[in-house]
Design a protein around this motif. Structure first.
Motif, PDB file in Angstrom:
ATOM      1  N   ASN A 114       0.799  -1.031  -0.313  1.00 50.36           N
ATOM      2  CA  ASN A 114      -0.238  -0.232   0.079  1.00 50.36           C
ATOM      3  C   ASN A 114       0.729   1.357  -0.213  1.00 50.36           C
ATOM      4  OD1 ASN A 114      -2.279  -1.097   0.112  1.00 50.36           O
ATOM      5  ND2 ASN A 114      -2.482  -1.816   2.190  1.00 50.36           N
ATOM      6  N   GLU A 115       1.599   1.404   0.418  1.00 49.45           N
ATOM      7  CA  GLU A 115       2.918   2.489   1.278  1.00 49.45           C
ATOM      8  C   GLU A 115       3.278   2.556  -0.155  1.00 49.45           C
ATOM      9  OE1 GLU A 115       5.372   1.690   3.816  1.00 49.45           O
ATOM     10  OE2 GLU A 115       4.252   2.226   5.436  1.00 49.45           O
ATOM     11  N   LYS A 116       4.082   1.816  -1.223  1.00 49.01           N
ATOM     12  CA  LYS A 116       4.883   2.279  -2.511  1.00 49.01           C
ATOM     13  C   LYS A 116       3.392   2.021  -3.531  1.00 49.01           C
ATOM     14  CE  LYS A 116       8.093  -1.615  -2.018  1.00 49.01           C
ATOM     15  NZ  LYS A 116       8.572  -3.325  -2.191  1.00 49.01           N
ATOM     16  N   GLU A 117       2.409   1.405  -3.474  1.00 49.03           N
ATOM     17  CA  GLU A 117       1.167   2.731  -4.377  1.00 49.03           C
ATOM     18  C   GLU A 117       1.586   3.493  -4.400  1.00 49.03           C
ATOM     19  OE1 GLU A 117      -2.279  -0.144  -4.351  1.00 49.03           O
ATOM     20  OE2 GLU A 117      -1.190  -1.952  -4.720  1.00 49.03           O
ATOM     21  N   ASN A 118       0.586   4.386  -2.595  1.00 50.27           N
ATOM     22  CA  ASN A 118       0.743   5.419  -2.650  1.00 50.27           C
ATOM     23  C   ASN A 118       1.732   6.646  -3.242  1.00 50.27           C
ATOM     24  OD1 ASN A 118      -1.632   4.723  -1.576  1.00 50.27           O
ATOM     25  ND2 ASN A 118      -0.813   4.584   1.011  1.00 50.27           N
ATOM     26  N   THR A 119       3.152   5.384  -2.822  1.00 51.44           N
ATOM     27  CA  THR A 119       3.913   6.404  -3.426  1.00 51.44           C
ATOM     28  C   THR A 119       4.177   6.600  -4.872  1.00 51.44           C
ATOM     29  OG1 THR A 119       5.522   5.870  -1.182  1.00 51.44           O
ATOM     30  CG2 THR A 119       6.804   6.660  -3.162  1.00 51.44           C
ATOM     31  N   ALA A 120       4.083   5.474  -5.484  1.00 46.01           N
ATOM     32  CA  ALA A 120       3.961   5.650  -6.697  1.00 46.01           C
ATOM     33  C   ALA A 120       2.473   6.433  -7.500  1.00 46.01           C
ATOM     34  CB  ALA A 120       3.558   4.048  -7.420  1.00 46.01           C
ATOM     35  N   GLU A 121       1.549   6.393  -7.254  1.00 42.56           N
ATOM     36  CA  GLU A 121       0.262   7.218  -7.510  1.00 42.56           C
ATOM     37  C   GLU A 121       0.841   9.240  -7.107  1.00 42.56           C
ATOM     38  OE1 GLU A 121      -2.740   6.046  -4.615  1.00 42.56           O
ATOM     39  OE2 GLU A 121      -3.073   4.613  -6.249  1.00 42.56           O
ATOM     40  N   GLU A 122       1.397   8.985  -6.347  1.00 40.66           N
ATOM     41  CA  GLU A 122       2.054  10.494  -5.626  1.00 40.66           C
ATOM     42  C   GLU A 122       3.255  10.724  -6.616  1.00 40.66           C
ATOM     43  OE1 GLU A 122       2.875  10.260  -1.599  1.00 40.66           O
ATOM     44  OE2 GLU A 122       1.887  10.123  -0.651  1.00 40.66           O
ATOM     45  N   GLU A 123       4.035  10.159  -7.022  1.00 42.85           N
ATOM     46  CA  GLU A 123       4.479  10.633  -8.091  1.00 42.85           C
ATOM     47  C   GLU A 123       4.103  10.545  -9.273  1.00 42.85           C
ATOM     48  OE1 GLU A 123       8.234  10.797  -9.671  1.00 42.85           O
ATOM     49  OE2 GLU A 123       8.282  10.353  -7.821  1.00 42.85           O
ATOM     50  N   ALA A 124       3.555   9.226  -9.506  1.00 41.76           N
ATOM     51  CA  ALA A 124       2.581   9.758 -10.946  1.00 41.76           C
ATOM     52  C   ALA A 124       2.031  11.294 -11.191  1.00 41.76           C
ATOM     53  CB  ALA A 124       1.916   8.624 -10.546  1.00 41.76           C
ATOM     54  N   ARG A 157       2.727  13.155  -9.285  1.00 45.63           N
ATOM     55  CA  ARG A 157       3.802  15.208  -9.466  1.00 45.63           C
ATOM     56  C   ARG A 157       4.234  14.942 -10.709  1.00 45.63           C
ATOM     57  NH1 ARG A 157       8.975  15.421  -9.846  1.00 45.63           N
ATOM     58  NH2 ARG A 157       9.646  12.778  -9.217  1.00 45.63           N
ATOM     59  N   ILE A 158       4.471  13.970 -11.954  1.00 46.80           N
ATOM     60  CA  ILE A 158       4.820  14.199 -12.767  1.00 46.80           C
ATOM     61  C   ILE A 158       3.290  14.562 -13.810  1.00 46.80           C
ATOM     62  CG2 ILE A 158       5.350  12.914 -14.668  1.00 46.80           C
ATOM     63  CD1 ILE A 158       6.584  10.396 -13.089  1.00 46.80           C
ATOM     64  N   ARG A 159       2.161  14.265 -13.758  1.00 48.03           N
ATOM     65  CA  ARG A 159       1.463  15.499 -13.882  1.00 48.03           C
ATOM     66  C   ARG A 159       0.774  16.080 -14.210  1.00 48.03           C
ATOM     67  NH1 ARG A 159      -3.189  11.782 -12.099  1.00 48.03           N
ATOM     68  NH2 ARG A 159      -1.844   9.968 -11.674  1.00 48.03           N
ATOM     69  N   MET A 160       1.151  17.014 -13.043  1.00 45.45           N
ATOM     70  CA  MET A 160       1.357  18.282 -12.486  1.00 45.45           C
ATOM     71  C   MET A 160       2.517  18.924 -13.095  1.00 45.45           C
ATOM     72  SD  MET A 160      -1.165  18.961 -10.371  1.00 45.45           S
ATOM     73  CE  MET A 160      -0.649  20.246  -9.427  1.00 45.45           C
ATOM     74  N   GLN A 161       3.920  18.121 -13.043  1.00 44.82           N
ATOM     75  CA  GLN A 161       4.784  19.018 -13.968  1.00 44.82           C
ATOM     76  C   GLN A 161       4.350  18.542 -15.643  1.00 44.82           C
ATOM     77  OE1 GLN A 161       8.404  16.914 -12.827  1.00 44.82           O
ATOM     78  NE2 GLN A 161       9.030  17.893 -11.036  1.00 44.82           N
ATOM     79  N   ALA A 162       3.801  18.069 -16.095  1.00 43.42           N
ATOM     80  CA  ALA A 162       3.553  17.523 -17.476  1.00 43.42           C
ATOM     81  C   ALA A 162       2.872  18.724 -17.705  1.00 43.42           C
ATOM     82  CB  ALA A 162       3.329  16.505 -17.146  1.00 43.42           C
ATOM     83  N   GLN A 163       1.989  19.195 -16.802  1.00 40.60           N
ATOM     84  CA  GLN A 163       0.557  20.312 -16.938  1.00 40.60           C
ATOM     85  C   GLN A 163       1.686  21.580 -17.012  1.00 40.60           C
ATOM     86  OE1 GLN A 163      -2.434  20.008 -14.005  1.00 40.60           O
ATOM     87  NE2 GLN A 163      -2.976  18.067 -15.168  1.00 40.60           N
ATOM     88  N   LYS A 164       2.520  21.899 -16.721  1.00 38.70           N
ATOM     89  CA  LYS A 164       3.190  23.151 -16.809  1.00 38.70           C
ATOM     90  C   LYS A 164       3.803  24.114 -17.715  1.00 38.70           C
ATOM     91  CE  LYS A 164       3.858  23.117 -11.152  1.00 38.70           C
ATOM     92  NZ  LYS A 164       4.778  23.019 -10.151  1.00 38.70           N
TER      93      LYS A 164
END
Length: 102
Positions: free
Chosen positions: A83-93, A95-102
């Protein structure tokens, strides 16, 4: 005098008969006591065997329960890590989406 002798002889015979009956009764009581003591010893031995068997089974069940507890702890730990890895992966995803939108 003859009748006194016969009377005493009759009493002696009755007393001997009573005494024989009492001796027979006492012997029967001793035999019953010995049988009861044998039964008590047998029951004590059986009780010790059953207690030993019970303790062995109890120890086996305690070990089984401990293995089960450790398995459940391991499953919970791996699930938490997943669950922690999934949460970390979701957070990373995210973060990457937010950077891509900028």
């Amino acid at each position: 005098m003859n009748s006194l002798y016969k009377k005493l002889e009759k009493e002696l015979h009755a007393k001997r008969k009573d005494m024989a009956s009492i001796i027979e009764s006492a012997n029967s009581a001793y035999e019953e006591r010995d049988k009861a003591n044998d039964q008590i010893q047998n029951l004590k031995q059986q009780s010790k065997r059953e207690e030993s068997d019970f303790q062995g089974e109890l120890k086996g069940l305690a070990e089984l329960m401990e293995k089960h507890r450790k398995t459940m702890d391991y499953i919970k730990m791996t699930e938490k890590q997943r669950n922690e890895k999934e949460n970390t992966a979701e957070e990373e995803a995210e973060r990457i989406r937010m950077q891509a939108q900028k």
